[in-house]
Design a protein around this motif. Structure first.
Motif, PDB file in Angstrom:
ATOM      1  N   VAL A 297      18.497  26.786  63.335  1.00 36.94           N
ATOM      2  CA  VAL A 297      19.645  27.683  63.492  1.00 36.94           C
ATOM      3  C   VAL A 297      20.769  27.386  62.508  1.00 36.94           C
ATOM      4  CG1 VAL A 297      21.384  28.542  65.120  1.00 36.94           C
ATOM      5  CG2 VAL A 297      19.094  27.995  65.934  1.00 36.94           C
ATOM      6  N   LYS A 298      21.018  26.126  62.216  1.00 35.08           N
ATOM      7  CA  LYS A 298      22.178  25.792  61.374  1.00 35.08           C
ATOM      8  C   LYS A 298      21.955  26.259  59.935  1.00 35.08           C
ATOM      9  CE  LYS A 298      20.937  21.068  60.010  1.00 35.08           C
ATOM     10  NZ  LYS A 298      21.384  19.663  59.993  1.00 35.08           N
ATOM     11  N   SER A 299      23.061  26.510  59.259  1.00 36.73           N
ATOM     12  CA  SER A 299      23.010  27.035  57.901  1.00 36.73           C
ATOM     13  C   SER A 299      24.314  26.713  57.194  1.00 36.73           C
ATOM     14  CB  SER A 299      22.801  28.546  57.927  1.00 36.73           C
ATOM     15  OG  SER A 299      23.935  29.190  58.507  1.00 36.73           O
ATOM     16  N   LYS A 300      24.419  27.160  55.960  1.00 34.39           N
ATOM     17  CA  LYS A 300      25.653  26.967  55.198  1.00 34.39           C
ATOM     18  C   LYS A 300      26.829  27.644  55.897  1.00 34.39           C
ATOM     19  CE  LYS A 300      27.580  27.967  50.606  1.00 34.39           C
ATOM     20  NZ  LYS A 300      27.306  28.585  49.285  1.00 34.39           N
ATOM     21  N   ARG A 301      26.583  28.789  56.484  1.00 36.85           N
ATOM     22  CA  ARG A 301      27.653  29.549  57.139  1.00 36.85           C
ATOM     23  C   ARG A 301      27.937  29.044  58.557  1.00 36.85           C
ATOM     24  NH1 ARG A 301      29.986  34.324  55.801  1.00 36.85           N
ATOM     25  NH2 ARG A 301      30.994  35.535  57.438  1.00 36.85           N
ATOM     26  N   PHE A 302      26.886  28.640  59.256  1.00 36.11           N
ATOM     27  CA  PHE A 302      27.041  28.186  60.642  1.00 36.11           C
ATOM     28  C   PHE A 302      26.763  26.685  60.705  1.00 36.11           C
ATOM     29  CE2 PHE A 302      26.012  32.706  61.134  1.00 36.11           C
ATOM     30  CZ  PHE A 302      27.038  33.100  61.987  1.00 36.11           C
TER      31      PHE A 302
END
Length: 404
Positions: A297-302
């Motif tokens: 789920v995690k990303s650069k934005r989140f």
């Protein structure tokens, strides 16, 4: 009597926290240290390592005089709202000052930063908006805007550091709530926020301590980093609940909740935005463990912290509508006090503008009911013997020999 305030999580209470409480009292010249402490869920979107009563007793055993609970709505919010709720409570409790640990170690750069951002607020907000539109995370946009305004000047606080960021928001909140409440800071010493344990260094990070335990360290091996009273209390809770708490332990209940709700319903929970509910739901279907789930789920934005706060709100059922209704703390929930703390509260009771609550049964408003709901779900997830513990546990009192 004179009080100074600190904002804490004690997850768990270690030697760095012991140093902070002692230095806060010394720097402020206060008779009493009042701690506003997060309850069962924390600002980085995590369930607490040990329950709030255990952490309260740790604090009272090691130099804190009064512990009051930061309501869930603030304890699990982004830094500015977390700070606003905490400072409001310290002001209501009559604190003449508040003291936070920081990488900066001096108060003047924070005051300069506050003046800078207040003076250039419109420009600051415009840069943030423009940076977010490029797809970066909101915290990164905040930092980019700040760096562009301060132009590498050493007059200002370094707001890339986690404790400095919180410290700035404490000062910002105090400026709005009560400018007479003096801000103080002490240099953060020992390990950094995420650093692993280092032999021979007595002050470790709470993250390092938790990680060491979950990686197989025995409590006895963590003794160099925690007061004796913390070790004793952790041994007790470890025996009572067969271990400590992290998201992995909560994941079966969280996963059940996500899959039951479905993507459309997930979007109604606080901080769940921009279509991420679909990714959360799909990842829960495919992930057997929390670590695998969060990696998907995690990303650069989140960021991980932002996602964990979303998950906390999904787990507790905290909706966007409830979050929008939050204004300011409505009560002081007393978790514990020493003999000295009780003297202070008795002396101040007529001047405290908020009701002082010592029983969960007296929490009748929506904010208080949310606290009860969150605590009860926490107890359910750890398999506590009694879900009534939120109602049956009185404020912890550690008296002196004259009380015996």
């Amino acid at each position: 009597m004179k009080a100074t305030g600190i904002v804490v999580e004690y997850n768990p209470f270690h030697n760095g926290h012991l140093h902070h409480a002692a230095k806060a009292k010394e720097l402020s010249g206060a008779d009493v240290v009042v701690a506003v402490m997060s309850g069962q869920f924390l600002q980085r979107g995590e369930p607490a390592f040990a329950d709030k009563w255990t952490r309260t007793e740790m604090a009272l055993s090691a130099g804190v005089d009064v512990v009051i609970e930061l309501p869930y709505a603030f304890a699990t919010a982004q830094a500015s709202e977390f700070a606003r709720g905490a400072i409001h409570l310290l002001d209501a409790a009559g604190c003449a000052s508040f003291c936070f640990g920081s990488e900066q170690g001096e108060i003047e750069p924070f005051l300069n930063s506050l003046e800078l951002l207040n003076t250039k607020r419109e420009q600051y907000d415009t840069i943030i908006h423009d940076r977010v539109q490029t797809g970066i995370s909101y915290p990164k946009a905040l930092n980019d805007a700040y760096l562009s305004l301060k132009n590498s000047s050493s007059r200002y606080a370094d707001l890339t550091k986690p404790n400095n960021i919180l410290g700035y928001h404490y000062i910002e909140a105090a400026h709005a709530v009560n400018r007479a409440m003096a801000p103080l800071t002490i240099q953060r010493i020992g390990a950094g926020y995420h650093d692993p344990l280092e032999p021979g260094v007595a002050i470790a990070s709470a993250t390092g301590i938790r990680n060491a335990f979950f990686e197989g360290e025995e409590l006895g091996e963590l003794a160099p980093y925690l007061p004796t009273s913390s070790i004793r209390l952790l041994e007790r809770v470890h025996a009572e609940q067969q271990g400590f708490v992290d998201w992995q332990r909560f994941y079966p209940m969280l996963r059940f909740t996500i899959l039951r709700e479905g993507p459309k319903a997930l979007a109604r929970f606080a901080e769940v935005t921009e279509g991420i509910e679909n990714l959360i739901h799909e990842s829960a279907k495919r992930s057997e463990t929390f670590d695998v789930f969060i990696a998907r789920v995690k990303s650069k934005r989140f960021t991980r912290t932002r996602i964990q706060r979303m998950l906390t709100h999904i787990f507790t059922g905290y909706t966007q509508q409830e979050a929008q209704a939050v204004k300011q703390p409505e009560y002081i929930r007393l978790l514990g006090m020493t003999h000295n703390g009780r003297r202070y509260l008795n002396e101040r009771k007529k001047a405290i503008p908020l009701p002082v609550i010592s029983r969960a049964a007296d929490l009748t408003g929506s904010m208080g009911q949310l606290d009860i709901r969150a605590s009860t779900l926490y107890l359910q997830a750890i398999g506590a013997d009694s879900l009534k513990k939120e109602y049956t546990t009185p404020p912890i009192y550690l008296g002196d020999s004259s009380d015996k």
